[in-house]
Enzyme design. Structure first.
Site, PDB file in Angstrom:
ATOM      1  N   ASP A 133     -92.546  -6.143  90.410  1.00 58.51           N
ATOM      2  CA  ASP A 133     -92.362  -4.871  91.107  1.00 58.51           C
ATOM      3  C   ASP A 133     -91.793  -3.870  90.090  1.00 58.51           C
ATOM      4  O   ASP A 133     -90.630  -3.482  90.163  1.00 58.51           O
ATOM      5  CB  ASP A 133     -91.433  -5.058  92.300  1.00 58.51           C
ATOM      6  CG  ASP A 133     -92.004  -6.040  93.306  1.00 58.51           C
ATOM      7  OD1 ASP A 133     -92.714  -5.613  94.213  1.00 58.51           O
ATOM      8  OD2 ASP A 133     -91.769  -7.261  93.153  1.00 58.51           O
TER       9      ASP A 133
ATOM     10  N   MET B 262     -86.637 -10.940  99.753  1.00 65.45           N
ATOM     11  CA  MET B 262     -86.990 -10.880 101.176  1.00 65.45           C
ATOM     12  C   MET B 262     -87.383 -12.260 101.701  1.00 65.45           C
ATOM     13  O   MET B 262     -87.949 -12.384 102.783  1.00 65.45           O
ATOM     14  CB  MET B 262     -88.133  -9.889 101.406  1.00 65.45           C
ATOM     15  CG  MET B 262     -87.722  -8.462 101.039  1.00 65.45           C
ATOM     16  SD  MET B 262     -88.578  -7.215 101.985  1.00 65.45           S
ATOM     17  CE  MET B 262     -90.268  -7.553 101.523  1.00 65.45           C
TER      18      MET B 262
ATOM     19  N   HIS C 244     -89.460 -16.028  92.468  1.00 65.84           N
ATOM     20  CA  HIS C 244     -88.046 -15.855  92.852  1.00 65.84           C
ATOM     21  C   HIS C 244     -87.171 -16.866  92.108  1.00 65.84           C
ATOM     22  O   HIS C 244     -86.081 -16.538  91.646  1.00 65.84           O
ATOM     23  CB  HIS C 244     -87.871 -16.066  94.358  1.00 65.84           C
ATOM     24  CG  HIS C 244     -88.648 -15.116  95.228  1.00 65.84           C
ATOM     25  ND1 HIS C 244     -89.738 -15.504  95.965  1.00 65.84           N
ATOM     26  CD2 HIS C 244     -88.478 -13.799  95.489  1.00 65.84           C
ATOM     27  CE1 HIS C 244     -90.204 -14.470  96.642  1.00 65.84           C
ATOM     28  NE2 HIS C 244     -89.467 -13.413  96.378  1.00 65.84           N
TER      29      HIS C 244
ATOM     30  N   GLU D  22     -91.971 -19.644  93.085  1.00 61.99           N
ATOM     31  CA  GLU D  22     -91.493 -19.848  91.707  1.00 61.99           C
ATOM     32  C   GLU D  22     -91.114 -18.536  91.003  1.00 61.99           C
ATOM     33  O   GLU D  22     -90.334 -18.552  90.054  1.00 61.99           O
ATOM     34  CB  GLU D  22     -92.533 -20.621  90.889  1.00 61.99           C
ATOM     35  CG  GLU D  22     -92.655 -22.090  91.288  1.00 61.99           C
ATOM     36  CD  GLU D  22     -91.313 -22.831  91.250  1.00 61.99           C
ATOM     37  OE1 GLU D  22     -90.583 -22.688  90.250  1.00 61.99           O
ATOM     38  OE2 GLU D  22     -90.984 -23.529  92.223  1.00 61.99           O
TER      39      GLU D  22
ATOM     40  N   GLN E  61     -90.250  -0.578  91.310  1.00 60.38           N
ATOM     41  CA  GLN E  61     -88.953  -0.860  91.950  1.00 60.38           C
ATOM     42  C   GLN E  61     -87.872  -1.061  90.879  1.00 60.38           C
ATOM     43  O   GLN E  61     -86.772  -0.502  90.976  1.00 60.38           O
ATOM     44  CB  GLN E  61     -89.093  -2.108  92.813  1.00 60.38           C
ATOM     45  CG  GLN E  61     -87.782  -2.701  93.286  1.00 60.38           C
ATOM     46  CD  GLN E  61     -88.010  -3.862  94.238  1.00 60.38           C
ATOM     47  OE1 GLN E  61     -88.415  -3.651  95.370  1.00 60.38           O
ATOM     48  NE2 GLN E  61     -87.768  -5.081  93.801  1.00 60.38           N
TER      49      GLN E  61
ATOM     50  N   LYS F  52     -97.604 -14.553  91.510  1.00 58.73           N
ATOM     51  CA  LYS F  52     -97.052 -15.144  92.731  1.00 58.73           C
ATOM     52  C   LYS F  52     -96.469 -14.046  93.605  1.00 58.73           C
ATOM     53  O   LYS F  52     -95.822 -13.119  93.116  1.00 58.73           O
ATOM     54  CB  LYS F  52     -95.968 -16.167  92.375  1.00 58.73           C
ATOM     55  CG  LYS F  52     -96.548 -17.456  91.825  1.00 58.73           C
ATOM     56  CD  LYS F  52     -95.479 -18.519  91.673  1.00 58.73           C
ATOM     57  CE  LYS F  52     -96.037 -19.763  91.006  1.00 58.73           C
ATOM     58  NZ  LYS F  52     -96.760 -20.640  91.929  1.00 58.73           N
TER      59      LYS F  52
HETATM   60  P1  AMP Z   1     -89.426  -9.899  97.260  1.00 62.04           P
HETATM   61  O1  AMP Z   1     -88.911 -11.099  97.971  1.00 62.04           O
HETATM   62  O2  AMP Z   1     -90.917  -9.783  97.227  1.00 62.04           O
HETATM   63  O3  AMP Z   1     -88.739  -8.620  97.682  1.00 62.04           O
HETATM   64  O4  AMP Z   1     -89.033 -10.094  95.735  1.00 62.04           O
HETATM   65  C1  AMP Z   1     -87.700 -10.322  95.358  1.00 62.04           C
HETATM   66  C2  AMP Z   1     -87.602 -10.253  93.859  1.00 62.04           C
HETATM   67  O5  AMP Z   1     -88.439 -11.246  93.276  1.00 62.04           O
HETATM   68  C3  AMP Z   1     -88.051  -8.897  93.289  1.00 62.04           C
HETATM   69  O6  AMP Z   1     -87.183  -8.519  92.238  1.00 62.04           O
HETATM   70  C4  AMP Z   1     -89.430  -9.211  92.780  1.00 62.04           C
HETATM   71  O7  AMP Z   1     -89.839  -8.369  91.722  1.00 62.04           O
HETATM   72  C5  AMP Z   1     -89.269 -10.640  92.304  1.00 62.04           C
HETATM   73  N1  AMP Z   1     -90.567 -11.313  92.247  1.00 62.04           N
HETATM   74  C6  AMP Z   1     -91.478 -11.417  93.241  1.00 62.04           C
HETATM   75  N2  AMP Z   1     -92.593 -12.043  92.799  1.00 62.04           N
HETATM   76  C7  AMP Z   1     -92.376 -12.321  91.492  1.00 62.04           C
HETATM   77  C8  AMP Z   1     -93.155 -12.945  90.469  1.00 62.04           C
HETATM   78  N3  AMP Z   1     -94.388 -13.408  90.702  1.00 62.04           N
HETATM   79  N4  AMP Z   1     -92.618 -13.060  89.241  1.00 62.04           N
HETATM   80  C9  AMP Z   1     -91.367 -12.575  88.979  1.00 62.04           C
HETATM   81  N5  AMP Z   1     -90.587 -11.978  89.893  1.00 62.04           N
HETATM   82  C10 AMP Z   1     -91.084 -11.854  91.129  1.00 62.04           C
END
Ligand code: AMP
Length: 282
Positions: free
Chosen positions: A152, A30, A37, A35, A155, A186
């Protein structure tokens, strides 16, 4: 790095790569990238010849009163981070590209208890929105592999099940949680925290470490571990527990015994910001 705003552009490019014999990895996000991502991009780069990231704040996964409008956005910074990590294409569609003519009437949804557990209690339509948008992205990008964070964990478990049930033939790969040096997982939502709340938010990772330590030292009773974690979190005046639960990683149903394959997950409000964290017993 190619910047695509339409599904047609993504399809055309991915097809060209796949015709040339190259494998393609997809990293859905999103945006407001950090880091965590970046680690998914790095993992996808290791596993695939070409990497496509999507940056899309998906309206159908936000419930009424949630932070859809406030969700942080910075596409320029996202592009810089993605290209630094070798991402080959970013898909950045407008809402109308994903949901034309005011919306869709076809949703992808799990009809078991998985989306109702954990975050599903306070976010009842969230995982229907997630599954629907990820399903659309799978159809648009037809990747060989797709990468999701264990951050997540619910998810990830739901998407694994969706991909299996819908015969996507896409390998779903989970990547470890990336944390700040002091332990805070993060998250794009960490930007909502005031300096005082940022300190208070460390209670989540402290609870994770406490739970992991108790299990490592031999505690097998879930209730005992969860109780200790809850007590620790309740000691932080700015924290309000949504849930702290131990569930089976496959079914997301509550368990009583801490053993391999158990996900211990939590959601905690720090002020108005809802944060999540977890650990898995391997
Ligand atoms: P989001 O932009 O929050 O929807 O996250 C996109 C993807 O990045 C999802 O698969 C999340 O699980 C992953 N993600 C977000 N934060 C982290 C993190 N701190 N460590 C590893 N993966 C992450």
């Amino acid at each position: 790095m190619i910047i695509a705003t339409t599904a047609a552009e993504v399809r055309r490019q991915v097809r060209a790569w796949q015709r040339a014999g190259l494998t393609v990895g997809l990293v859905p996000t999103m945006g407001y990238l950090h880091e965590g991502h970046a680690s998914l991009i790095d993992c996808a780069k290791r596993e695939c010849d070409r990497v496509v990231a999507s940056v899309f704040v998906n309206p159908t996964q936000f419930g009424p009163g949630e932070d859809l409008e406030a969700y942080p956005r910075d596409f320029e910074h996202d592009c810089a981070l993605l290209s630094e990590h070798g991402c080959d294409m970013v898909f950045h569609p407008a809402v109308e590209e994903m949901y034309p003519d005011g919306g869709i009437v076809t949703y992808v949804e799990l009809h078991n208890d998985m989306p109702k557990q954990l975050c599903g209690v306070t976010r009842p339509i969230h995982f229907r929105g997630v599954c629907t948008v990820v399903s659309k992205l799978f159809n648009i990008a037809s990747p060989d592999k797709a990468f999701f964070g264990q951050k997540d964990a619910q998810q990830l478990a739901i998407i694994r099940r969706m991909a299996r049930d819908m015969s996507y033939g896409i390998e779903i790969i989970g990547c470890p949680i990336v944390r700040d040096a002091d332990g805070l997982a993060k998250s794009s939502r960490n930007t909502y925290l005031s300096p005082e709340e940022r300190k208070a938010a460390l209670v989540l990772s402290r609870a994770v470490r406490l739970g992991e330590k108790m299990v490592a030292e031999g505690e097998t009773r879930a209730a005992v571990v969860l109780n200790a974690m809850q007590t620790l979190i309740e000691g932080e005046p700015l924290a309000l527990i949504d849930y702290v639960s131990a569930v089976s990683l496959d079914t997301l149903m509550p368990v009583t015994e801490m053993k391999s394959g158990v996900l211990t997950a939590m959601a905690v409000y720090i002020g108005r910001t809802r944060l999540i964290d977890n650990f898995i017993i391997r």
